[in-house]
Design an enzyme around this catalytic site. Sequence first.
Site, PDB file in Angstrom:
ATOM      1  N   PRO A 158       0.820  -1.222   0.000  1.00 33.04           N
ATOM      2  CA  PRO A 158       0.000   0.000   0.000  1.00 33.04           C
ATOM      3  C   PRO A 158       0.853   1.271   0.000  1.00 33.04           C
ATOM      4  O   PRO A 158       0.515   2.251  -0.649  1.00 33.04           O
ATOM      5  CB  PRO A 158      -0.817  -0.121   1.292  1.00 33.04           C
ATOM      6  CG  PRO A 158      -0.888  -1.590   1.561  1.00 33.04           C
ATOM      7  CD  PRO A 158       0.387  -2.179   1.041  1.00 33.04           C
ATOM      8  N   TRP A 188      -2.048  -5.261  -4.742  1.00 36.81           N
ATOM      9  CA  TRP A 188      -2.186  -5.380  -6.198  1.00 36.81           C
ATOM     10  C   TRP A 188      -1.448  -6.579  -6.795  1.00 36.81           C
ATOM     11  O   TRP A 188      -0.904  -6.472  -7.898  1.00 36.81           O
ATOM     12  CB  TRP A 188      -1.647  -4.144  -6.915  1.00 36.81           C
ATOM     13  CG  TRP A 188      -2.213  -2.842  -6.524  1.00 36.81           C
ATOM     14  CD1 TRP A 188      -3.500  -2.444  -6.672  1.00 36.81           C
ATOM     15  CD2 TRP A 188      -1.514  -1.734  -5.932  1.00 36.81           C
ATOM     16  NE1 TRP A 188      -3.643  -1.164  -6.225  1.00 36.81           N
ATOM     17  CE2 TRP A 188      -2.442  -0.705  -5.766  1.00 36.81           C
ATOM     18  CE3 TRP A 188      -0.196  -1.524  -5.551  1.00 36.81           C
ATOM     19  CZ2 TRP A 188      -2.105   0.521  -5.224  1.00 36.81           C
ATOM     20  CZ3 TRP A 188       0.149  -0.311  -5.006  1.00 36.81           C
ATOM     21  CH2 TRP A 188      -0.785   0.704  -4.841  1.00 36.81           C
ATOM     22  N   GLN A 325      -9.149  12.715 -44.692  1.00 33.59           N
ATOM     23  CA  GLN A 325      -7.745  12.713 -44.266  1.00 33.59           C
ATOM     24  C   GLN A 325      -7.589  12.580 -42.763  1.00 33.59           C
ATOM     25  O   GLN A 325      -6.681  11.913 -42.276  1.00 33.59           O
ATOM     26  CB  GLN A 325      -7.062  14.018 -44.710  1.00 33.59           C
ATOM     27  CG  GLN A 325      -6.488  13.941 -46.098  1.00 33.59           C
ATOM     28  CD  GLN A 325      -5.522  15.083 -46.370  1.00 33.59           C
ATOM     29  OE1 GLN A 325      -5.250  15.918 -45.499  1.00 33.59           O
ATOM     30  NE2 GLN A 325      -5.016  15.122 -47.574  1.00 33.59           N
ATOM     31  N   GLN A 383     -12.371   6.872 -31.021  1.00 30.80           N
ATOM     32  CA  GLN A 383     -12.785   8.059 -31.776  1.00 30.80           C
ATOM     33  C   GLN A 383     -13.214   7.677 -33.198  1.00 30.80           C
ATOM     34  O   GLN A 383     -14.221   8.174 -33.714  1.00 30.80           O
ATOM     35  CB  GLN A 383     -11.627   9.073 -31.816  1.00 30.80           C
ATOM     36  CG  GLN A 383     -12.018  10.449 -32.295  1.00 30.80           C
ATOM     37  CD  GLN A 383     -12.996  11.143 -31.342  1.00 30.80           C
ATOM     38  OE1 GLN A 383     -13.099  10.779 -30.172  1.00 30.80           O
ATOM     39  NE2 GLN A 383     -13.728  12.110 -31.852  1.00 30.80           N
ATOM     40  N   ILE A 384     -12.466   6.782 -33.810  1.00 24.94           N
ATOM     41  CA  ILE A 384     -12.779   6.388 -35.196  1.00 24.94           C
ATOM     42  C   ILE A 384     -14.098   5.612 -35.257  1.00 24.94           C
ATOM     43  O   ILE A 384     -14.847   5.713 -36.224  1.00 24.94           O
ATOM     44  CB  ILE A 384     -11.590   5.590 -35.798  1.00 24.94           C
ATOM     45  CG1 ILE A 384     -10.398   6.542 -36.011  1.00 24.94           C
ATOM     46  CG2 ILE A 384     -11.978   4.892 -37.104  1.00 24.94           C
ATOM     47  CD1 ILE A 384      -9.082   5.877 -36.351  1.00 24.94           C
ATOM     48  N   GLY A 387     -19.717   6.740 -31.720  1.00 27.71           N
ATOM     49  CA  GLY A 387     -20.577   6.255 -30.628  1.00 27.71           C
ATOM     50  C   GLY A 387     -20.393   4.764 -30.391  1.00 27.71           C
ATOM     51  O   GLY A 387     -20.375   4.301 -29.245  1.00 27.71           O
ATOM     52  N   GLU A 410       4.553  -2.284 -13.473  1.00 29.53           N
ATOM     53  CA  GLU A 410       5.958  -2.542 -13.860  1.00 29.53           C
ATOM     54  C   GLU A 410       6.716  -1.230 -14.070  1.00 29.53           C
ATOM     55  O   GLU A 410       7.554  -1.121 -14.959  1.00 29.53           O
ATOM     56  CB  GLU A 410       6.023  -3.402 -15.125  1.00 29.53           C
ATOM     57  CG  GLU A 410       5.446  -4.770 -14.908  1.00 29.53           C
ATOM     58  CD  GLU A 410       6.481  -5.870 -14.968  1.00 29.53           C
ATOM     59  OE1 GLU A 410       7.629  -5.607 -15.364  1.00 29.53           O
ATOM     60  OE2 GLU A 410       6.134  -6.984 -14.604  1.00 29.53           O
TER      61      GLU A 410
HETATM   62  C1  FAD Z   1      -3.742  -4.414 -12.379  1.00 34.83           C
HETATM   63  C2  FAD Z   1      -2.492  -4.298 -11.575  1.00 34.83           C
HETATM   64  C3  FAD Z   1      -1.657  -5.397 -11.459  1.00 34.83           C
HETATM   65  C4  FAD Z   1      -0.498  -5.298 -10.704  1.00 34.83           C
HETATM   66  N1  FAD Z   1       0.272  -6.420 -10.547  1.00 34.83           N
HETATM   67  C5  FAD Z   1       1.307  -6.376  -9.670  1.00 34.83           C
HETATM   68  C6  FAD Z   1       2.023  -7.578  -9.353  1.00 34.83           C
HETATM   69  O1  FAD Z   1       1.731  -8.652  -9.870  1.00 34.83           O
HETATM   70  N2  FAD Z   1       3.010  -7.495  -8.451  1.00 34.83           N
HETATM   71  C7  FAD Z   1       3.357  -6.321  -7.838  1.00 34.83           C
HETATM   72  O2  FAD Z   1       4.279  -6.318  -7.043  1.00 34.83           O
HETATM   73  N3  FAD Z   1       2.707  -5.164  -8.125  1.00 34.83           N
HETATM   74  C8  FAD Z   1       1.683  -5.178  -9.023  1.00 34.83           C
HETATM   75  N4  FAD Z   1       0.981  -4.020  -9.289  1.00 34.83           N
HETATM   76  C9  FAD Z   1       1.374  -2.753  -8.637  1.00 34.83           C
HETATM   77  C10 FAD Z   1       2.021  -1.774  -9.587  1.00 34.83           C
HETATM   78  O3  FAD Z   1       3.301  -2.217  -9.946  1.00 34.83           O
HETATM   79  C11 FAD Z   1       2.018  -0.386  -8.929  1.00 34.83           C
HETATM   80  O4  FAD Z   1       0.681   0.073  -8.940  1.00 34.83           O
HETATM   81  C12 FAD Z   1       2.912   0.590  -9.661  1.00 34.83           C
HETATM   82  O5  FAD Z   1       4.259   0.261  -9.441  1.00 34.83           O
HETATM   83  C13 FAD Z   1       2.699   2.051  -9.226  1.00 34.83           C
HETATM   84  O6  FAD Z   1       2.743   2.190  -7.844  1.00 34.83           O
HETATM   85  P1  FAD Z   1       1.566   2.984  -7.086  1.00 34.83           P
HETATM   86  O7  FAD Z   1       0.298   2.442  -7.587  1.00 34.83           O
HETATM   87  O8  FAD Z   1       1.825   2.898  -5.634  1.00 34.83           O
HETATM   88  O9  FAD Z   1       1.693   4.468  -7.570  1.00 34.83           O
HETATM   89  P2  FAD Z   1       2.573   5.634  -6.868  1.00 34.83           P
HETATM   90  O10 FAD Z   1       3.962   5.152  -6.717  1.00 34.83           O
HETATM   91  O11 FAD Z   1       1.873   6.134  -5.676  1.00 34.83           O
HETATM   92  O12 FAD Z   1       2.549   6.746  -7.999  1.00 34.83           O
HETATM   93  C14 FAD Z   1       1.477   7.670  -8.129  1.00 34.83           C
HETATM   94  C15 FAD Z   1       1.842   8.676  -9.218  1.00 34.83           C
HETATM   95  O13 FAD Z   1       2.998   9.417  -8.812  1.00 34.83           O
HETATM   96  C16 FAD Z   1       4.002   9.316  -9.793  1.00 34.83           C
HETATM   97  N5  FAD Z   1       5.315   9.296  -9.153  1.00 34.83           N
HETATM   98  C17 FAD Z   1       5.726   8.579  -8.084  1.00 34.83           C
HETATM   99  N6  FAD Z   1       7.012   8.818  -7.808  1.00 34.83           N
HETATM  100  C18 FAD Z   1       7.446   9.697  -8.733  1.00 34.83           C
HETATM  101  C19 FAD Z   1       8.688  10.339  -8.997  1.00 34.83           C
HETATM  102  N7  FAD Z   1       9.765  10.085  -8.271  1.00 34.83           N
HETATM  103  N8  FAD Z   1       8.763  11.193 -10.030  1.00 34.83           N
HETATM  104  C20 FAD Z   1       7.684  11.440 -10.802  1.00 34.83           C
HETATM  105  N9  FAD Z   1       6.480  10.870 -10.599  1.00 34.83           N
HETATM  106  C21 FAD Z   1       6.359  10.003  -9.599  1.00 34.83           C
HETATM  107  C22 FAD Z   1       3.710   7.993 -10.499  1.00 34.83           C
HETATM  108  O14 FAD Z   1       4.292   7.970 -11.795  1.00 34.83           O
HETATM  109  C23 FAD Z   1       2.201   8.016 -10.535  1.00 34.83           C
HETATM  110  O15 FAD Z   1       1.762   8.785 -11.608  1.00 34.83           O
HETATM  111  C24 FAD Z   1      -0.169  -4.078 -10.069  1.00 34.83           C
HETATM  112  C25 FAD Z   1      -1.012  -2.978 -10.192  1.00 34.83           C
HETATM  113  C26 FAD Z   1      -2.170  -3.078 -10.910  1.00 34.83           C
HETATM  114  C27 FAD Z   1      -3.097  -1.902 -10.946  1.00 34.83           C
END
Ligand code: FAD
Length: 430
Positions: A158, A188, A325, A383-384, A387, A410
Amino acid sequence: MADSSVADVDAQALLDEANSTSSDSTEPKFSLELNQDQKDIKEWVHGFAANVVRPAAEEWDEREETPWPVIEEAAKIGLYSFEAVGQFWADETGLTLPIANEELFWGDAGIGMAIMGTTLAVAAIFGQGTPEQMGEWIPQCYGTPDDVKLGAFCASEPDAGSDVSGIRTSAKYDEAKDEWVLNGQKAWATNGGIANVHVVIASVDRELGSRGHAAFVIPPNTKGCEQGAKVKKHGLRASHTADVHLDDCRVPGSCLLGGKEKLDERLARVREGKKAKSQAAMQTFEASRPTVGAQALGIARAAYEYALDYAKEREQFGRKIVENQSIAFDLANMKLEIDAARLLVWRAAWMGRQGHKFENAEGSMSKLKAGEVAVWVTERAIQILGGNGYTREFPVERMHRDSKIYTIFEGTSEIQQLVISRAISGFHIK
Ligand SMILES: Cc1cc2nc3c(=O)[nH]c(=O)nc-3n(C[C@H](O)[C@H](O)[C@H](O)COP(=O)(O)OP(=O)(O)OC[C@H]3O[C@@H](n4cnc5c(N)ncnc54)[C@H](O)[C@@H]3O)c2cc1C
């Protein structure tokens, strides 16, 4: 005329010589031509994606459940197996893995992830485990065609997404029992809680941040490893995502990937202020980025093809909409961006397979570009279709929802840019 025919002969002689030299040479030759094995695998996966995955896509997206019958079908033909992934990986050009992923995700990304989600756990075991650990745990990630199983890779928490150094899940060694005791909450996790084998990234020394992380296998039915809340998602809904709780979860000492001796050596190096050779979670992500990019490409290509066919059929103002176009140029740019992204994916996959260091974060470049292209292309496809594109009667709406995760998991697009900018500048950009 006479001069030119002499020149022709000389040119032919030079070509012959060059060909004979290059065929004897051990130097790699440059070619973008797929070999017969690659073409066969592409066709095989495409057939499965077209005949089994696509027809099931809408149903499992609506149900938001793991499509076990489709995974079983994939296992029956050998596509859901370590043998298949091993064969894709064994290709010394590195291209077969992205090619197979692109084809499967062209069929449907939610089902594609339900089939390929296991690979992240397998990649961690393969990348960090000893030969004995690989032999023991990788087959258990897949099960058998009659009794399919899944693997889950649990790094995120989290409060630790982009910032993996914030991982709080701890692993403490109980020397008397030669067991590791894990405590914490993972968030997640793809296949979290329903997997047979979970690979968990935990901190063995919080003071060392991500350099104090290690990867552990949690064997099937281990007490203290439970699924938490299942996540309801925007897209990729046929793929199960859930929290995983670890409460005094005890695993044998042998479940530490790579073994204790190696971990102790690595920690000692870090404590002495030397550079650690690897970080458990980052190593897994690094290797998998081009493959993840290829998945995004599969979605983008599916949406582009659908939109192209639609634009050639749909008539408004007495002509096909493709004759405007603005529509035709959009389609041209969609094709262009997809092909450009594919070249980046293939380059990174090739570099990874040759063991070249990603000096300029080429793995991140490939994933960043492919993810952004997939979101943009699928939005243009809606868009293409007008509706119709916005309704669940047509698949581009689902493809757009599915594509969005490719700018988030990732490593988000921002994090990929961070990795690239640090690599090219040598500065610690924040
Ligand atoms: C469907 C799904 C499947 C997943 N599967 C896995 C899994 O199998 N195993 C696993 O371990 N995890 C998994 N994840 C987790 C996923 O890897 C994380 O959600 C992801 O790494 C982003 O972390 P966060 O959600 O905490 O976002 P945050 O880290 O809180 O980021 C929030 C925003 O802040 C931006 N941000 C954060 N730090 C910076 C910085 N230093 N500079 C600029 N911008 C920044 C981010 O780009 C983002 O836009 C999954 C997530 C989802 C939704």
